[in-house]
Motif scaffolding. Sequence first.
Motif, PDB file in Angstrom:
ATOM      1  N   GLN A   1       0.938  -1.621  -0.172  1.00 18.44           N
ATOM      2  CA  GLN A   1       0.453   0.187  -0.194  1.00 18.44           C
ATOM      3  C   GLN A   1       0.509   0.932  -0.208  1.00 18.44           C
ATOM      4  N   ILE A   2       2.227   0.711   0.184  1.00 24.65           N
ATOM      5  CA  ILE A   2       2.889   2.182   0.021  1.00 24.65           C
ATOM      6  C   ILE A   2       3.732   2.330  -0.919  1.00 24.65           C
ATOM      7  N   ASP A   3       4.086   2.985  -1.576  1.00 25.99           N
ATOM      8  CA  ASP A   3       4.827   3.631  -2.947  1.00 25.99           C
ATOM      9  C   ASP A   3       6.563   2.951  -2.162  1.00 25.99           C
ATOM     10  N   LEU A   4       6.798   2.096  -3.265  1.00 30.30           N
ATOM     11  CA  LEU A   4       8.558   1.287  -3.082  1.00 30.30           C
ATOM     12  C   LEU A   4      10.050   2.298  -3.178  1.00 30.30           C
ATOM     13  N   ALA A   5       9.189   3.269  -3.326  1.00 32.88           N
ATOM     14  CA  ALA A   5       9.590   4.910  -3.762  1.00 32.88           C
ATOM     15  C   ALA A   5       9.955   5.690  -2.301  1.00 32.88           C
ATOM     16  N   ILE A   6       8.613   5.375  -1.086  1.00 35.15           N
ATOM     17  CA  ILE A   6       8.783   5.733  -0.449  1.00 35.15           C
ATOM     18  C   ILE A   6       9.257   4.705   1.380  1.00 35.15           C
ATOM     19  N   ALA A   7       8.719   3.561   0.531  1.00 36.24           N
ATOM     20  CA  ALA A   7       8.938   2.225   1.743  1.00 36.24           C
ATOM     21  C   ALA A   7      10.444   1.972   2.285  1.00 36.24           C
ATOM     22  N   TYR A   8      11.113   1.911   1.117  1.00 40.39           N
ATOM     23  CA  TYR A   8      12.719   1.842   1.241  1.00 40.39           C
ATOM     24  C   TYR A   8      13.520   2.385   1.271  1.00 40.39           C
ATOM     25  N   PRO A   9      13.221   3.635   1.543  1.00 45.16           N
ATOM     26  CA  PRO A   9      14.281   4.609   2.021  1.00 45.16           C
ATOM     27  C   PRO A   9      13.847   4.891   3.562  1.00 45.16           C
ATOM     28  N   VAL A  10      12.536   4.721   4.113  1.00 45.53           N
ATOM     29  CA  VAL A  10      11.884   4.819   5.458  1.00 45.53           C
ATOM     30  C   VAL A  10      12.352   3.788   5.798  1.00 45.53           C
ATOM     31  N   TRP A  11      11.970   2.280   5.445  1.00 51.93           N
ATOM     32  CA  TRP A  11      12.383   1.268   5.906  1.00 51.93           C
ATOM     33  C   TRP A  11      14.281   1.122   6.662  1.00 51.93           C
ATOM     34  N   THR A  12      15.313   1.447   5.536  1.00 49.94           N
ATOM     35  CA  THR A  12      16.312   1.126   5.382  1.00 49.94           C
ATOM     36  C   THR A  12      17.033   2.402   6.437  1.00 49.94           C
ATOM     37  N   GLY A  13      16.132   3.983   6.471  1.00 50.38           N
ATOM     38  CA  GLY A  13      16.717   5.043   7.176  1.00 50.38           C
ATOM     39  C   GLY A  13      16.321   4.036   8.627  1.00 50.38           C
ATOM     40  N   ILE A  14      15.186   3.814   9.457  1.00 52.22           N
ATOM     41  CA  ILE A  14      14.869   3.161  10.331  1.00 52.22           C
ATOM     42  C   ILE A  14      16.018   2.415  11.250  1.00 52.22           C
ATOM     43  N   GLY A  15      16.492   1.062  10.156  1.00 48.28           N
ATOM     44  CA  GLY A  15      17.040   0.288  10.823  1.00 48.28           C
ATOM     45  C   GLY A  15      18.608   0.723  10.865  1.00 48.28           C
ATOM     46  N   ALA A  16      18.547   1.522   9.792  1.00 49.25           N
ATOM     47  CA  ALA A  16      20.441   2.466   9.959  1.00 49.25           C
ATOM     48  C   ALA A  16      20.412   3.751  11.406  1.00 49.25           C
ATOM     49  N   VAL A  17      19.536   4.203  11.329  1.00 54.87           N
ATOM     50  CA  VAL A  17      19.646   5.314  12.866  1.00 54.87           C
ATOM     51  C   VAL A  17      19.184   4.186  13.703  1.00 54.87           C
ATOM     52  N   GLY A  18      18.620   2.775  14.001  1.00 54.63           N
ATOM     53  CA  GLY A  18      18.805   2.137  15.180  1.00 54.63           C
ATOM     54  C   GLY A  18      19.772   1.425  15.379  1.00 54.63           C
ATOM     55  N   ALA A  19      20.223   0.676  14.111  1.00 54.58           N
ATOM     56  CA  ALA A  19      21.856   0.290  13.907  1.00 54.58           C
ATOM     57  C   ALA A  19      23.075   0.998  14.715  1.00 54.58           C
ATOM     58  N   VAL A  20      22.754   2.696  14.724  1.00 51.84           N
ATOM     59  CA  VAL A  20      23.809   3.478  14.990  1.00 51.84           C
ATOM     60  C   VAL A  20      23.242   3.186  16.964  1.00 51.84           C
ATOM     61  N   LEU A  21      22.146   3.619  17.324  1.00 52.16           N
ATOM     62  CA  LEU A  21      22.076   3.292  18.611  1.00 52.16           C
ATOM     63  C   LEU A  21      21.712   1.877  19.460  1.00 52.16           C
ATOM     64  N   ALA A  22      21.698   1.055  18.822  1.00 49.90           N
ATOM     65  CA  ALA A  22      22.367   0.228  18.890  1.00 49.90           C
ATOM     66  C   ALA A  22      23.942  -0.666  19.171  1.00 49.90           C
ATOM     67  N   GLY A  23      24.664   0.520  18.185  1.00 49.63           N
ATOM     68  CA  GLY A  23      25.960   0.176  18.573  1.00 49.63           C
ATOM     69  C   GLY A  23      26.373   1.111  19.760  1.00 49.63           C
ATOM     70  N   VAL A  24      25.622   2.172  19.616  1.00 53.15           N
ATOM     71  CA  VAL A  24      26.668   2.892  21.346  1.00 53.15           C
ATOM     72  C   VAL A  24      26.523   1.926  22.265  1.00 53.15           C
ATOM     73  N   VAL A  25      24.521   1.934  22.214  1.00 51.97           N
ATOM     74  CA  VAL A  25      23.931   1.489  23.202  1.00 51.97           C
ATOM     75  C   VAL A  25      24.590   0.474  23.425  1.00 51.97           C
ATOM     76  N   LEU A  26      24.540  -0.748  23.353  1.00 53.16           N
ATOM     77  CA  LEU A  26      24.571  -2.356  23.263  1.00 53.16           C
ATOM     78  C   LEU A  26      26.113  -2.743  23.264  1.00 53.16           C
ATOM     79  N   PHE A  27      26.927  -2.104  22.396  1.00 55.27           N
ATOM     80  CA  PHE A  27      28.672  -2.318  21.939  1.00 55.27           C
ATOM     81  C   PHE A  27      29.200  -1.193  21.905  1.00 55.27           C
ATOM     82  N   ARG A  28      28.915  -0.236  23.443  1.00 56.26           N
ATOM     83  CA  ARG A  28      29.771   0.875  23.581  1.00 56.26           C
ATOM     84  C   ARG A  28      30.510   1.533  22.392  1.00 56.26           C
ATOM     85  N   GLU A  29      30.335   1.880  21.228  1.00 59.94           N
ATOM     86  CA  GLU A  29      30.852   2.049  20.312  1.00 59.94           C
ATOM     87  C   GLU A  29      30.777   3.563  20.142  1.00 59.94           C
TER      88      GLU A  29
END
Length: 112
Positions: free
Chosen positions: A58-86
């Motif tokens: 229901q959401i255009d790929l041109a919108i969904a994919y960058p939002v999906w990868t963006g959430i994953g990217a920002v979340g991975a950065v935060l996880a790296g800092v919080v969980l892995f003390r990066e």
Amino acid sequence: MEETNMLTWIYLIIAGLFEVVWSSFMKLSRGFTVLPYTIATVVGMIISFVLLAKATSQIDLAIAYPVWTGIGAVGAVLAGVVLFREHLSLTTMMFVGLLIISIVGIKVTSGR
């Protein structure tokens, strides 16, 4: 239609969060040598992809994919800092902030 659209966005957000889950478990798997974390990585990937597929129905790929990868990217950065003390430099933190602004901007301007 509005309720369905909201549910679709919830699927997309949860799919992005599962990007963070599987990437964190992948780090813990130590190159896929620790079986429980390897299994958790694969399960997280499957959940993330299934929810992304539901969202793109229901959401255009041109919108969904960058939002999906963006959430994953920002979340991975935060996880790296919080969980892995990066450590992040101030410049890196600035660019993570720009990613967040971009994700919100994509959602706001998508018209959905």
